[in-house]
Write a protein that holds these residues in place. Structure first.
Motif, PDB file in Angstrom:
ATOM      1  N   GLY A  86       0.839  -1.189   0.000  1.00 57.46           N
ATOM      2  CA  GLY A  86       0.000   0.000   0.000  1.00 57.46           C
ATOM      3  C   GLY A  86       0.870   1.232   0.000  1.00 57.46           C
ATOM      4  N   GLU A  87       0.296   2.373  -0.348  1.00 56.33           N
ATOM      5  CA  GLU A  87       1.077   3.603  -0.380  1.00 56.33           C
ATOM      6  C   GLU A  87       1.356   4.104   1.026  1.00 56.33           C
TER       7      GLU A  87
ATOM      8  N   TYR B 216      -8.251  -0.072  -6.544  1.00 56.65           N
ATOM      9  CA  TYR B 216      -7.021   0.461  -5.968  1.00 56.65           C
ATOM     10  C   TYR B 216      -5.820  -0.413  -6.336  1.00 56.65           C
ATOM     11  N   THR B 217      -5.996  -1.728  -6.316  1.00 52.91           N
ATOM     12  CA  THR B 217      -4.914  -2.630  -6.727  1.00 52.91           C
ATOM     13  C   THR B 217      -4.535  -2.375  -8.171  1.00 52.91           C
TER      14      THR B 217
ATOM     15  N   SER C 259      -0.938   4.147   4.574  1.00 52.13           N
ATOM     16  CA  SER C 259      -2.034   3.180   4.491  1.00 52.13           C
ATOM     17  C   SER C 259      -2.195   2.351   5.764  1.00 52.13           C
TER      18      SER C 259
ATOM     19  N   PHE D  97     -11.452   4.406  -0.458  1.00 51.18           N
ATOM     20  CA  PHE D  97     -10.924   4.761  -1.782  1.00 51.18           C
ATOM     21  C   PHE D  97     -11.944   5.520  -2.628  1.00 51.18           C
TER      22      PHE D  97
ATOM     23  N   LEU E 242      -2.397   0.701  -8.327  1.00 52.29           N
ATOM     24  CA  LEU E 242      -1.028   0.422  -7.885  1.00 52.29           C
ATOM     25  C   LEU E 242      -0.221  -0.262  -8.981  1.00 52.29           C
TER      26      LEU E 242
ATOM     27  N   HIS F 219       5.909  -1.011  -0.583  1.00 55.02           N
ATOM     28  CA  HIS F 219       5.047  -0.314  -1.532  1.00 55.02           C
ATOM     29  C   HIS F 219       5.361  -0.786  -2.951  1.00 55.02           C
TER      30      HIS F 219
ATOM     31  N   TYR G 166      -5.409   0.030   2.140  1.00 56.20           N
ATOM     32  CA  TYR G 166      -5.607   1.446   1.837  1.00 56.20           C
ATOM     33  C   TYR G 166      -6.459   2.077   2.926  1.00 56.20           C
TER      34      TYR G 166
END
Length: 327
Positions: free
Chosen positions: A48-49, A252-253, A52, A288, A256, A215, A231
């Motif tokens: 995750g960023e 979200y995946t 997260s 998200f 990424l 990440h 996230y």
């Protein structure tokens, strides 16, 4: 996963942090009801960023911070409330490798001193046996020539060598579980692969289990047996590593993966919002939602549950049936 096979089991983990408010104390929730399991000899990559909640979870698992709610069970024993002697004993089971190897080492202590301390404190080594064990550990992590290396100080080592020392220090207590918090992110690209290969070799040789925080989806695929995507303190997706990379289900995946160097994704990232997720208590909906191109009213009102569309592949999204509409 069969509960009896889980070395580490986390249920509904919640961690709150206080923040300054104008009139009264307020809290944010960077980890909100997270569930995960790690089997003996398994690597779970937590991706995750920044912000997260990855490192917060890792620190809770090794009890560097106390969870607000939920349970952490390791080897069948709950470790949420342990302290004193029990916590010291737990340090022999679970260890952490930090992101910054230099920041986690004492600059005035020699290399051998860093390894000797946990060997004495947790294993009871002394005399010639202690000296021999230091040599064995330094050889095991590739710090050679040993007689020269052991008398140096951390500032005399390269970044890769310092991270190898941090790994040797973690191994000194003979742990079963290691939290590796972005162990290669502060290293030169040319030496990252060597550190990951070392951790992979130790996994096979010693039967170690890891929570690998990163990440970087490329390294997560290489080192992780499974990948969990996080996230805003929520689990968005979890699957076997190759399956998740090949068939991402959560938007979200997919974002990424599109942001990964060398990706052949057709997703346009230029107009994507960079606003952070809402971590406040009482928040509603999917974290998200403010960045997701598939968001609808239901996404703003209700957090989606983790569903299992295919075997061993879980994703949290109200619109799993519409994933092909984006990218």
């Amino acid at each position: 996963m069969d509960q009896s096979s889980a070395l580490v089991e986390v249920k509904d983990l919640v961690i709150k942090y206080p923040v300054r408010g104008e009139r009264k104390k307020k809290f944010i929730t960077p980890v909100d009801k997270v569930n995960l399991e790690i089997k003996k000899g398994e690597v779970l990559a937590l991706v995750g960023e920044s912000g997260s909640g990855k490192t917060t979870i890792g620190r809770a698992l090794v009890r560097l911070l106390k969870p607000t709610d939920g349970t952490i069970t390791v080897l069948g024993k709950k470790v949420n409330e342990i302290k004193g002697k029990e916590l010291k004993e737990y340090r022999r089971v679970a260890q952490m490798i930090f992101q910054d190897p230099f920041g986690s080492l004492n600059p005035v202590k020699t290399i051998e001193s860093h390894v000797m301390f946990p060997l004495r404190r947790h294993q009871g080594y002394k005399g010639k046996a202690l000296d021999q064990k230091v040599t064995e550990l330094l050889l095991q992590v590739g710090l050679t020539p040993v007689n020269e290396i052991r008398k140096k100080h951390p500032h005399e080592l390269s970044g890769g060598q310092r991270q190898r020392l941090a790994i040797a220090r973690a191994l000194a207590v003979n742990p079963q579980f290691i939290v590796a918090d972005e162990p290669t992110s502060m290293l030169d690209v040319s030496i990252r692969a060597g550190i990951l290969q070392l951790m992979n070799d130790l996994k096979r040789e010693l039967g170690l289990s890891y929570l690998y925080i990163t990440h970087d989806l490329a390294s997560a695929r290489y080192f992780g047996d499974r990948i969990m995507v996080l996230y805003g303190g929520k689990v968005m997706e979890i699957a076997d590593s190759k399956e998740l990379i090949k068939n991402p289900l959560n938007p979200y995946t997919r974002l990424l993966l599109a942001a990964t160097p060398g990706s052949d994704s057709q997703i346009d990232l230029t107009n994507m919002s960079n606003d952070p997720p809402d971590l406040s208590i009482g928040r509603k909906g999917c974290p998200f939602v403010h960045r997701c191109p598939l968001a609808t009213d239901v996404c703003r009102e209700r957090m989606p549950a983790l569903e299992q569309p295919t075997k061993n592949h879980f994703a949290a999204c109200h619109h799993l049936d519409k994933k092909e509409q984006w990218g």
